[in-house]
Design a protein around this motif. Structure first.
Motif, PDB file in Angstrom:
ATOM      1  N   ASP A   1       0.849  -1.190   0.000  1.00  0.00           N
ATOM      2  CA  ASP A   1       0.000   0.000   0.000  1.00  0.00           C
ATOM      3  C   ASP A   1       0.880   1.233   0.000  1.00  0.00           C
ATOM      4  N   SER A   2       0.261   2.411   0.028  1.00  0.00           N
ATOM      5  CA  SER A   2       1.031   3.654  -0.046  1.00  0.00           C
ATOM      6  C   SER A   2       1.980   3.806   1.130  1.00  0.00           C
ATOM      7  N   THR A   3       1.548   3.352   2.331  1.00  0.00           N
ATOM      8  CA  THR A   3       2.423   3.438   3.504  1.00  0.00           C
ATOM      9  C   THR A   3       3.658   2.571   3.316  1.00  0.00           C
ATOM     10  N   ALA A   4       3.475   1.371   2.781  1.00  0.00           N
ATOM     11  CA  ALA A   4       4.605   0.476   2.564  1.00  0.00           C
ATOM     12  C   ALA A   4       5.557   1.041   1.513  1.00  0.00           C
ATOM     13  N   PHE A   5       5.011   1.612   0.440  1.00  0.00           N
ATOM     14  CA  PHE A   5       5.867   2.185  -0.595  1.00  0.00           C
ATOM     15  C   PHE A   5       6.633   3.395  -0.054  1.00  0.00           C
ATOM     16  N   ASP A   6       5.966   4.226   0.741  1.00  0.00           N
ATOM     17  CA  ASP A   6       6.665   5.375   1.327  1.00  0.00           C
ATOM     18  C   ASP A   6       7.824   4.906   2.203  1.00  0.00           C
ATOM     19  N   GLY A   7       7.579   3.871   3.012  1.00  0.00           N
ATOM     20  CA  GLY A   7       8.647   3.352   3.860  1.00  0.00           C
ATOM     21  C   GLY A   7       9.793   2.788   3.049  1.00  0.00           C
ATOM     22  N   ALA A   8       9.468   2.062   1.965  1.00  0.00           N
ATOM     23  CA  ALA A   8      10.520   1.500   1.119  1.00  0.00           C
ATOM     24  C   ALA A   8      11.322   2.606   0.426  1.00  0.00           C
ATOM     25  N   GLN A   9      10.650   3.676   0.015  1.00  0.00           N
ATOM     26  CA  GLN A   9      11.363   4.798  -0.609  1.00  0.00           C
ATOM     27  C   GLN A   9      12.257   5.493   0.401  1.00  0.00           C
ATOM     28  N   GLN A  10      11.794   5.640   1.646  1.00  0.00           N
ATOM     29  CA  GLN A  10      12.651   6.214   2.695  1.00  0.00           C
ATOM     30  C   GLN A  10      13.864   5.333   2.943  1.00  0.00           C
ATOM     31  N   ALA A  11      13.647   4.012   2.933  1.00  0.00           N
ATOM     32  CA  ALA A  11      14.770   3.089   3.110  1.00  0.00           C
ATOM     33  C   ALA A  11      15.766   3.230   1.963  1.00  0.00           C
ATOM     34  N   LEU A  12      15.261   3.422   0.743  1.00  0.00           N
ATOM     35  CA  LEU A  12      16.141   3.588  -0.410  1.00  0.00           C
ATOM     36  C   LEU A  12      16.954   4.878  -0.283  1.00  0.00           C
ATOM     37  N   ASP A  13      16.321   5.973   0.161  1.00  0.00           N
ATOM     38  CA  ASP A  13      17.048   7.225   0.390  1.00  0.00           C
ATOM     39  C   ASP A  13      18.147   7.023   1.427  1.00  0.00           C
ATOM     40  N   LEU A  14      17.838   6.238   2.477  1.00  0.00           N
ATOM     41  CA  LEU A  14      18.824   5.976   3.520  1.00  0.00           C
ATOM     42  C   LEU A  14      19.997   5.162   2.968  1.00  0.00           C
ATOM     43  N   LEU A  15      19.711   4.202   2.084  1.00  0.00           N
ATOM     44  CA  LEU A  15      20.785   3.429   1.468  1.00  0.00           C
ATOM     45  C   LEU A  15      21.689   4.320   0.621  1.00  0.00           C
ATOM     46  N   VAL A  16      21.096   5.295  -0.084  1.00  0.00           N
ATOM     47  CA  VAL A  16      21.898   6.233  -0.872  1.00  0.00           C
ATOM     48  C   VAL A  16      22.840   7.004   0.033  1.00  0.00           C
ATOM     49  N   ASP A  17      22.331   7.505   1.179  1.00  0.00           N
ATOM     50  CA  ASP A  17      23.183   8.227   2.133  1.00  0.00           C
ATOM     51  C   ASP A  17      24.291   7.325   2.658  1.00  0.00           C
ATOM     52  N   MET A  18      23.968   6.076   2.931  1.00  0.00           N
ATOM     53  CA  MET A  18      24.974   5.148   3.446  1.00  0.00           C
ATOM     54  C   MET A  18      26.060   4.879   2.408  1.00  0.00           C
ATOM     55  N   LEU A  19      25.656   4.717   1.137  1.00  0.00           N
ATOM     56  CA  LEU A  19      26.652   4.513   0.084  1.00  0.00           C
ATOM     57  C   LEU A  19      27.545   5.732  -0.073  1.00  0.00           C
ATOM     58  N   ASP A  20      26.977   6.934   0.073  1.00  0.00           N
ATOM     59  CA  ASP A  20      27.788   8.155   0.025  1.00  0.00           C
ATOM     60  C   ASP A  20      28.812   8.169   1.162  1.00  0.00           C
ATOM     61  N   CYS A  21      28.392   7.730   2.330  1.00  0.00           N
ATOM     62  CA  CYS A  21      29.311   7.681   3.472  1.00  0.00           C
ATOM     63  C   CYS A  21      30.425   6.670   3.230  1.00  0.00           C
ATOM     64  N   ILE A  22      30.073   5.520   2.666  1.00  0.00           N
ATOM     65  CA  ILE A  22      31.093   4.498   2.382  1.00  0.00           C
ATOM     66  C   ILE A  22      32.099   5.033   1.370  1.00  0.00           C
ATOM     67  N   ALA A  23      31.593   5.717   0.329  1.00  0.00           N
ATOM     68  CA  ALA A  23      32.493   6.265  -0.692  1.00  0.00           C
ATOM     69  C   ALA A  23      33.420   7.326  -0.115  1.00  0.00           C
ATOM     70  N   ALA A  24      32.912   8.102   0.850  1.00  0.00           N
ATOM     71  CA  ALA A  24      33.721   9.163   1.461  1.00  0.00           C
ATOM     72  C   ALA A  24      34.576   8.657   2.615  1.00  0.00           C
ATOM     73  N   GLY A  25      34.401   7.394   2.997  1.00  0.00           N
ATOM     74  CA  GLY A  25      35.163   6.845   4.117  1.00  0.00           C
ATOM     75  C   GLY A  25      34.641   7.270   5.473  1.00  0.00           C
ATOM     76  N   ASP A  26      33.394   7.748   5.535  1.00  0.00           N
ATOM     77  CA  ASP A  26      32.812   8.198   6.797  1.00  0.00           C
ATOM     78  C   ASP A  26      32.041   7.051   7.457  1.00  0.00           C
ATOM     79  N   ALA A  27      31.741   7.255   8.749  1.00  0.00           N
ATOM     80  CA  ALA A  27      30.954   6.262   9.477  1.00  0.00           C
ATOM     81  C   ALA A  27      29.513   6.293   8.991  1.00  0.00           C
ATOM     82  N   LEU A  28      28.902   5.126   8.905  1.00  0.00           N
ATOM     83  CA  LEU A  28      27.526   5.046   8.439  1.00  0.00           C
ATOM     84  C   LEU A  28      26.566   5.563   9.499  1.00  0.00           C
ATOM     85  N   PRO A  29      25.537   6.313   9.100  1.00  0.00           N
ATOM     86  CA  PRO A  29      24.534   6.753  10.075  1.00  0.00           C
ATOM     87  C   PRO A  29      23.713   5.574  10.572  1.00  0.00           C
ATOM     88  N   ASP A  30      23.269   5.672  11.836  1.00  0.00           N
ATOM     89  CA  ASP A  30      22.411   4.619  12.376  1.00  0.00           C
ATOM     90  C   ASP A  30      21.059   4.652  11.684  1.00  0.00           C
TER      91      ASP A  30
END
Length: 596
Positions: free
Chosen positions: A71-100
């Motif tokens: 449903d829309s709630t599940a898709f919104d949550g999955a999109q938020q998770a995808l945004d978080l994965l993008v931030d985590m990949l940016d941190c890995i590329a920069a050598g920074d600690a991953l956000p919780d």
């Protein structure tokens, strides 16, 4: 890099799944993407990323086994998770600690998954389906725990980021009796899986980009040597040398094409991120927008593909923000509530055309004119004489914005200026077409590659200059007719079309030519929607040149885009056609009105 590609594809795939939530193949593809990222993250010991992916998997499993559709709630949550994965990949590329990972996001996905804990695992395959790879992975997850990978404990993203997630309340699990292995079928039951397996069997190899760049540089030097030999060949009058140079010419062209193809990438690598971007912007603005992507398989040099990302982000966001109306406004004007933005690409000759089109409100040229005058970007008298189509070009002025207030999306007057500046850096051009009430169309034209540029060589006295061939409309052996002067600008009538005339000698500050103006060669050039004529002493011919950095003596001067060595060993300056028009053609914006 592979994880980044998967994340970009997931954004496009999840938007497609949101439009067709019953598409099981698409659902499995999205599930597989998160599962692949989870496996890599577990192997590299990034437990926070594992926890995010596993939480999304739990929710997608509900949809896969038919327990609870997305449903829309599940898709919104999955999109938020995808945004978080993008931030985590940016941190890995920069050598920074991953956000919780936020505990609320993890919990919201898993709370919905808890009701299916303890259900027969065979249900995940669906009624009448064989156990596929994804279901087998889910079975392994159930046997090894919620982390999904033996020896790795997933975290729920609590305050410390190291606490394992609380498992759902267990319920009696029925015993699983493995069935005897079935003989391998003669042909796969699923043709799409067979095609995917065949694609994986194709031999591929990963090559460091720096090696490809080095190959391109070497091919460029070979092209220069070839051009030098072709220039010397007529002087030597040696038949055997002619054959050898001809063979070298053919081999060099084939090698150049092969190396260029190795650097080519489909624009779909950039296009894949836009369905998610369009969805996020539309939801933020409370608009109903469909993004249609066409021609994602069109290929460009990898450097151009990446460089086009930012300009296209501005254009797609502007199309949704400024172009597409609200659902209510569209209803009142007789349009469907859902607006459409079309992102397309196609190859035309030695360049690629990328178009961003919307069916929104269009652009009112009078409003653009008034805003430019009010902001002090153009003189009121000059603005009053501008034709409607040229008013649209004011959108590219630095500081121009139609927004009265600054928002998260627009209002700072830098978007379209960035688009034009970046496209010009890529030796391309951008054009605007709009019809009020019916939408707008932004067209970008860029060369296939920036490493080797097809040019038309022209001469002014003893100096040679290169014009990008994609900008050349035609070459005239002599000036047609006698030039007229309007507002201090020379104009010629070319087949009943008034075109500004720029004398290259005057632009360079040189003395008058030995030949009269009417006896000199004229090159007709294209800049945006406008054409103009450039008078030169002679046209030398077409030649492919290798673009080099400008010499320090002319670096920063308007009108020059680069330099190159030509076949006779001399340095040739590559001219910037847009800058030539802007700095050398005076009063050109009034020509159409003055001569109409």
């Amino acid at each position: 890099m592979e994880a980044r590609e998967i994340v970009d594809q997931l954004g496009e795939q999840m938007v497609a799944l949101e439009h067709a939530p019953n598409d099981r193949e698409c659902l499995n593809t999205v599930f597989r993407g998160f599962h692949t990222i989870k496996g890599g993250a577990g192997f590299l010991d990034f437990p926070g990323m594992v926890a995010v992916c596993h939480a999304v998997e739990d929710r997608f499993d509900l949809a896969r086994n038919g327990a609870t559709p997305m449903d829309s709630t599940a898709f919104d949550g999955a999109q938020q998770a995808l945004d978080l994965l993008v931030d985590m990949l940016d941190c890995i590329a920069a050598g920074d600690a991953l956000p919780d990972p936020p505990a609320a996001l993890i919990d919201s996905m898993r709370v919905q998954a808890a009701p299916i804990a303890g259900e027969p695992l065979t249900a995940a395959a669906g009624a009448g389906d064989d156990l596929d790879d994804l279901d087998f992975e889910a079975l392994l997850d159930s046997l090894h725990g919620s982390g999904g990978i033996p020896g790795i404990t997933a975290t729920a993203g609590g305050p410390s980021g190291h606490e394992p997630p609380a498992p759902p309340t267990p319920s009696p699990t029925p015993a699983i009796t493995p069935s005897p292995p079935a003989p391998a079928p003669a042909a796969p039951a699923n043709p799409r899986k067979a095609q995917a397996a065949a694609a994986h069997d194709e031999p591929t190899v990963r090559v460091d980009v720096r090696r490809l760049d080095a190959m391109v540089n070497l091919v460029g030097e070979l092209v220069l040597a070839r051009n030098r030999l072709k220039t010397l060949r007529p002087r030597l009058h040696d038949e055997e040398l002619d054959r050898a140079v001809g063979a070298l010419d053919g081999a060099t062209s084939r090698l150049q094409s092969a190396v260029m193809m190795a650097r080519m990438q489909p624009v779909g690598r950039v296009f894949a991120r836009f369905p998610k971007l369009a969805r996020d912007v539309a939801r933020q603005l409370q608009k109903n927008v469909e993004l249609v992507v066409v021609g994602a398989e069109t290929e460009l040099d990898r450097n151009l593909v990446e460089a086009l990302a930012d300009p296209l982000v501005h254009l797609v966001r502007n199309a949704i923000d400024h172009g597409i109306e609200s659902p209510q406004t569209r209803r009142e004007t007789g349009k469907p509530e859902q607006g459409q933005v079309r992102l397309s690409a196609q190859q035309e000759g030695d360049h690629v055309v990328i178009e961003v089109r919307d069916d929104g409100a269009g652009i009112d040229p009078d409003r653009i004119r008034d805003i430019a005058v009010r902001k002090g970007l153009i003189d009121a008298d000059a603005a009053a004489r501008l034709p409607s189509d040229e008013c649209l070009q004011l959108l590219f002025l630095p500081g121009f914005s139609t927004r009265a207030e600054v928002s998260d999306l627009s209002g700072r007057g830098v978007g379209m200026d960035v688009v034009q500046s970046r496209i010009r850096e890529l030796s391309g051009q951008v054009q605007i077409q709009s019809e009020p009430g019916h939408g707008s169309r932004f067209v970008i034209r860029v060369p296939l590659t920036l490493a080797i540029l097809p040019t038309l060589l022209v001469e002014i006295e003893a100096d040679v200059y290169a014009l990008p061939l994609v900008r050349v409309v035609e070459v005239l052996a002599h000036l047609p007719g006698t030039p007229m002067s309007i507002d201090g600008q020379d104009v010629i009538d070319l087949r009943r079309e008034p075109l500004p005339l720029l004398d290259m000698r005057q632009w360079l500050g040189l003395a008058s030519a030995p030949l009269a103006l009417g006896e000199r060669t004229v090159v007709v050039l294209q800049t945006g929607e406008q054409r103009f004529c450039l008078a030169v002493d002679r046209v030398r011919g077409r030649e492919e040149v290798v673009i080099k950095a400008l010499p320090r003596t002319v670096r920063g001067l308007p009108g020059y885009a680069g330099a190159s060595l030509i076949g006779d060993g001399r340095m040739s300056l590559i001219l910037d056609v847009d800058a030539l028009y802007q700095t050398g053609v005076r009063g050109s914006r009034r020509l159409k009105q003055s001569l109409s």
